[in-house]
Design a protein around this motif. Sequence first.
Motif, PDB file in Angstrom:
ATOM      1  N   TYR A 172       0.851  -1.188   0.000  1.00 20.10           N
ATOM      2  CA  TYR A 172       0.000   0.000   0.000  1.00 20.10           C
ATOM      3  C   TYR A 172       0.884   1.235   0.000  1.00 20.10           C
ATOM      4  O   TYR A 172       1.958   1.243   0.590  1.00 20.10           O
ATOM      5  CB  TYR A 172      -0.900   0.036   1.242  1.00 20.10           C
ATOM      6  CG  TYR A 172      -1.910  -1.071   1.271  1.00 20.10           C
ATOM      7  CD1 TYR A 172      -3.137  -0.934   0.643  1.00 20.10           C
ATOM      8  CD2 TYR A 172      -1.644  -2.268   1.921  1.00 20.10           C
ATOM      9  CE1 TYR A 172      -4.078  -1.950   0.656  1.00 20.10           C
ATOM     10  CE2 TYR A 172      -2.572  -3.293   1.940  1.00 20.10           C
ATOM     11  CZ  TYR A 172      -3.783  -3.127   1.309  1.00 20.10           C
ATOM     12  OH  TYR A 172      -4.706  -4.145   1.323  1.00 20.10           O
ATOM     13  N   SER A 173       0.388   2.268  -0.655  1.00 19.55           N
ATOM     14  CA  SER A 173       1.103   3.537  -0.711  1.00 19.55           C
ATOM     15  C   SER A 173       0.094   4.671  -0.623  1.00 19.55           C
ATOM     16  O   SER A 173      -1.030   4.542  -1.103  1.00 19.55           O
ATOM     17  CB  SER A 173       1.878   3.617  -2.028  1.00 19.55           C
ATOM     18  OG  SER A 173       2.527   4.852  -2.156  1.00 19.55           O
ATOM     19  N   THR A 174       0.497   5.756  -0.019  1.00 17.54           N
ATOM     20  CA  THR A 174      -0.356   6.941   0.011  1.00 17.54           C
ATOM     21  C   THR A 174       0.439   8.112  -0.535  1.00 17.54           C
ATOM     22  O   THR A 174       1.671   8.152  -0.457  1.00 17.54           O
ATOM     23  CB  THR A 174      -0.818   7.298   1.445  1.00 17.54           C
ATOM     24  OG1 THR A 174       0.330   7.536   2.261  1.00 17.54           O
ATOM     25  CG2 THR A 174      -1.647   6.197   2.049  1.00 17.54           C
ATOM     26  N   SER A 175      -0.293   9.062  -1.103  1.00 17.53           N
ATOM     27  CA  SER A 175       0.355  10.278  -1.583  1.00 17.53           C
ATOM     28  C   SER A 175      -0.645  11.424  -1.537  1.00 17.53           C
ATOM     29  O   SER A 175      -1.846  11.222  -1.648  1.00 17.53           O
ATOM     30  CB  SER A 175       0.894  10.102  -2.999  1.00 17.53           C
ATOM     31  OG  SER A 175      -0.159   9.793  -3.881  1.00 17.53           O
TER      32      SER A 175
ATOM     33  N   SER B   3      -3.546  16.928  -3.631  1.00 13.24           N
ATOM     34  CA  SER B   3      -3.681  18.379  -3.536  1.00 13.24           C
ATOM     35  C   SER B   3      -4.000  18.703  -2.092  1.00 13.24           C
ATOM     36  O   SER B   3      -4.164  17.807  -1.269  1.00 13.24           O
ATOM     37  CB  SER B   3      -4.794  18.889  -4.464  1.00 13.24           C
ATOM     38  OG  SER B   3      -6.050  18.429  -4.003  1.00 13.24           O
ATOM     39  N   ALA B   4      -4.119  19.970  -1.776  1.00 13.01           N
ATOM     40  CA  ALA B   4      -4.465  20.355  -0.408  1.00 13.01           C
ATOM     41  C   ALA B   4      -5.821  19.744  -0.062  1.00 13.01           C
ATOM     42  O   ALA B   4      -6.811  19.977  -0.736  1.00 13.01           O
ATOM     43  CB  ALA B   4      -4.522  21.869  -0.287  1.00 13.01           C
ATOM     44  N   GLY B   5      -5.829  18.889   0.948  1.00 16.84           N
ATOM     45  CA  GLY B   5      -7.083  18.293   1.384  1.00 16.84           C
ATOM     46  C   GLY B   5      -7.469  17.011   0.685  1.00 16.84           C
ATOM     47  O   GLY B   5      -8.523  16.446   0.955  1.00 16.84           O
ATOM     48  N   ALA B   6      -6.647  16.475  -0.232  1.00 18.51           N
ATOM     49  CA  ALA B   6      -6.977  15.231  -0.918  1.00 18.51           C
ATOM     50  C   ALA B   6      -5.753  14.320  -0.965  1.00 18.51           C
ATOM     51  O   ALA B   6      -4.630  14.786  -1.162  1.00 18.51           O
ATOM     52  CB  ALA B   6      -7.469  15.509  -2.327  1.00 18.51           C
ATOM     53  N   ALA B   7      -6.003  13.029  -0.782  1.00 16.21           N
ATOM     54  CA  ALA B   7      -4.911  12.061  -0.792  1.00 16.21           C
ATOM     55  C   ALA B   7      -5.337  10.810  -1.549  1.00 16.21           C
ATOM     56  O   ALA B   7      -6.511  10.472  -1.609  1.00 16.21           O
ATOM     57  CB  ALA B   7      -4.508  11.698   0.631  1.00 16.21           C
ATOM     58  N   GLU B   8      -4.344  10.136  -2.139  1.00 17.08           N
ATOM     59  CA  GLU B   8      -4.586   8.889  -2.846  1.00 17.08           C
ATOM     60  C   GLU B   8      -4.082   7.733  -2.002  1.00 17.08           C
ATOM     61  O   GLU B   8      -3.027   7.817  -1.379  1.00 17.08           O
ATOM     62  CB  GLU B   8      -3.834   8.872  -4.183  1.00 17.08           C
ATOM     63  CG  GLU B   8      -3.970   7.543  -4.908  1.00 17.08           C
ATOM     64  CD  GLU B   8      -3.066   7.419  -6.120  1.00 17.08           C
ATOM     65  OE1 GLU B   8      -3.498   6.808  -7.108  1.00 17.08           O
ATOM     66  OE2 GLU B   8      -1.925   7.920  -6.076  1.00 17.08           O
ATOM     67  N   LEU B   9      -4.829   6.657  -1.996  1.00 15.87           N
ATOM     68  CA  LEU B   9      -4.366   5.405  -1.422  1.00 15.87           C
ATOM     69  C   LEU B   9      -4.280   4.409  -2.573  1.00 15.87           C
ATOM     70  O   LEU B   9      -5.234   4.258  -3.335  1.00 15.87           O
ATOM     71  CB  LEU B   9      -5.302   4.878  -0.342  1.00 15.87           C
ATOM     72  CG  LEU B   9      -4.582   3.838   0.531  1.00 15.87           C
ATOM     73  CD1 LEU B   9      -4.852   4.088   1.988  1.00 15.87           C
ATOM     74  CD2 LEU B   9      -4.892   2.446   0.112  1.00 15.87           C
ATOM     75  N   PHE B  10      -3.132   3.772  -2.727  1.00 12.87           N
ATOM     76  CA  PHE B  10      -2.834   2.905  -3.856  1.00 12.87           C
ATOM     77  C   PHE B  10      -2.478   1.525  -3.316  1.00 12.87           C
ATOM     78  O   PHE B  10      -1.627   1.400  -2.430  1.00 12.87           O
ATOM     79  CB  PHE B  10      -1.652   3.520  -4.618  1.00 12.87           C
ATOM     80  CG  PHE B  10      -1.250   2.790  -5.866  1.00 12.87           C
ATOM     81  CD1 PHE B  10      -2.114   2.685  -6.943  1.00 12.87           C
ATOM     82  CD2 PHE B  10       0.015   2.237  -5.973  1.00 12.87           C
ATOM     83  CE1 PHE B  10      -1.730   2.031  -8.113  1.00 12.87           C
ATOM     84  CE2 PHE B  10       0.415   1.586  -7.132  1.00 12.87           C
ATOM     85  CZ  PHE B  10      -0.456   1.483  -8.200  1.00 12.87           C
TER      86      PHE B  10
END
Length: 104
Positions: free
Chosen positions: A82-85, A88-95
């Motif tokens: 799992y990875s997170t990134s 933008s300000a206030g939004a994140a991706e979980l992969f």
Amino acid sequence: MFITNIEAVPGKRITQHLGMVQGNTVRAKHAGRDIMAGLKNIFGGELKGYTELLTEAREEATARMVQQAQAIGANAVINVRYSTSSISAGAAELFAYGTAVVLE
């Protein structure tokens, strides 16, 4: 569907490697969660709203990865990571990603 973070499944033989599969989701912060997080930053403690957000995101990304694995004929996904990134300000991706395989 068998899912594991190790490279092999004890007691099972991998008969086919089908390649990498992945799933992701992008989540934005909820205004209410942001306010509570701001207060917790002052007083300390777990940011439960964010913990729930990440748990939901991890489950969704995993489900999407599993769907992709099933679509190519896999019955297991090994070496899952799992990875997170920050997007933008206030939004994140979980992969979520791993290797789709067929186990005997």
